[in-house]
Write an enzyme that holds these catalytic residues in place. Structure first.
Site, short mmCIF file in Angstrom:
data_model
loop_
_atom_site.label_atom_id
_atom_site.label_comp_id
_atom_site.label_asym_id
_atom_site.label_seq_id
_atom_site.Cartn_x
_atom_site.Cartn_y
_atom_site.Cartn_z
N CYS A 8 -24.89 -40.22 37.03
CA CYS A 8 -24.50 -40.28 35.63
C CYS A 8 -25.25 -39.18 34.89
CB CYS A 8 -24.76 -41.67 35.03
SG CYS A 8 -26.49 -42.19 35.06
N ASN A 11 -29.44 -40.95 34.59
CA ASN A 11 -29.94 -41.70 35.74
C ASN A 11 -30.88 -42.84 35.31
OD1 ASN A 11 -31.87 -41.10 38.82
ND2 ASN A 11 -30.12 -42.41 38.53
N CYS A 13 -29.23 -45.54 32.98
CA CYS A 13 -28.36 -46.68 32.59
C CYS A 13 -27.34 -47.02 33.67
CB CYS A 13 -27.63 -46.38 31.28
SG CYS A 13 -28.72 -46.24 29.85
N ARG A 14 -26.36 -46.12 33.92
CA ARG A 14 -25.22 -46.46 34.77
C ARG A 14 -25.48 -46.26 36.26
NH1 ARG A 14 -21.27 -42.53 31.71
NH2 ARG A 14 -23.30 -41.50 31.49
N SER A 15 -25.98 -45.07 36.66
CA SER A 15 -26.09 -44.84 38.11
C SER A 15 -27.16 -45.69 38.81
CB SER A 15 -26.26 -43.34 38.43
OG SER A 15 -27.41 -42.80 37.83
N ASP A 129 -20.51 -44.55 28.72
CA ASP A 129 -21.95 -44.33 28.56
C ASP A 129 -22.50 -45.37 27.58
OD1 ASP A 129 -24.50 -43.50 27.97
OD2 ASP A 129 -23.95 -41.39 27.70
P1 4NP Z 1 -26.82 -42.81 31.71
O1 4NP Z 1 -27.04 -43.04 30.14
O2 4NP Z 1 -26.18 -41.47 31.88
O3 4NP Z 1 -25.90 -43.93 32.09
O4 4NP Z 1 -28.17 -42.93 32.37
C1 4NP Z 1 -27.71 -42.11 29.36
C2 4NP Z 1 -29.09 -42.07 29.34
C3 4NP Z 1 -29.75 -41.17 28.53
C4 4NP Z 1 -29.02 -40.30 27.73
C5 4NP Z 1 -27.64 -40.34 27.76
C6 4NP Z 1 -26.99 -41.23 28.57
N1 4NP Z 1 -29.69 -39.42 26.89
O5 4NP Z 1 -29.02 -38.72 26.10
O6 4NP Z 1 -30.95 -39.32 26.92
#
Ligand code: 4NP
Length: 169
Positions: A8, A11, A13-15, A129
């Site tokens: 994602c 790294n 939240c989702r992955s 997201d």
């Molecule tokens: P992820 O979510 O891609 O599912 O881990 C996010 C985590 C952090 C950010 C964006 C999305 N960020 O902008 O810091």
């Protein structure tokens, strides 16, 4: 051995959720993990903001609610070498896949795709997201979407790589 990398943006939240949910279901149906076993499972982010950090507390919490512990995972950034170290590199959304395609070496035979390309029970193709969500309900929804993709992926792997195995769950 089949090597699978979930990707994602951050790294956190989702992955990490995809990694934990996939690991849980893979173990449940008897697939073994480790360098000499059936599977190697990992996750990474296309961005580097959270390198070294544990998953977002909301992801840890929704996973724990389903009996899955992802608290010890740590974020890392995806690298070009991952396209030789993994057989499947699976992005959570189309932006992830676009960034991965730009990083991918020409010599890589890795299958790069959306995780939800393996989902058969939903027309949804992107995991939203959830980073800016304000409540836990969004993370529960994201959990369920990821689980649909992960179980579809396991069905695919069983049919194409582990077809001699009996599915018992
Ligand atoms: P992820 O979510 O891609 O599912 O881990 C996010 C985590 C952090 C950010 C964006 C999305 N960020 O902008 O810091």
């Amino acid at each position: 051995m089949i090597r699978i990398l979930f990707v994602c943006l951050g790294n956190i939240c989702r992955s990490p959720l995809a990694e934990g949910i996939f690991r849980y279901h893979a173990h449940r149906i008897g697939l073994r993990e480790g360098m000499t076993a059936d599977l190697h499972i990992d996750s990474a982010g296309t961005g580097n903001w959270h390198v070294g950090a544990p998953p977002d507390p909301r992801s840890i919490q929704v996973a724990a609610k389903h009996g899955i512990d992802i608290a010890s995972l740590r974020a890392r950034q995806v690298t070009a070498a991952d396209f030789h170290d993994f057989d499947y590199v699976l992005g959570m959304d189309r932006d992830n896949v676009k960034a991965l395609a730009a990083l991918r070496p020409e010599t890589s035979a890795t299958q790069l795709d959306l995780l939800l390309s393996f989902a058969t029970r939903t027309p949804v193709r992107e995991v939203p997201d959830p980073y800016f969500y304000r409540d836990a309900a969004g993370f529960e929804r994201v959990y369920n979407i990821i689980e649909t993709g992960v179980t579809g992926l396991l069905d695919h792997l069983q049919a194409t790589h582990f077809s001699s195995r009996q599915r018992n769950g």
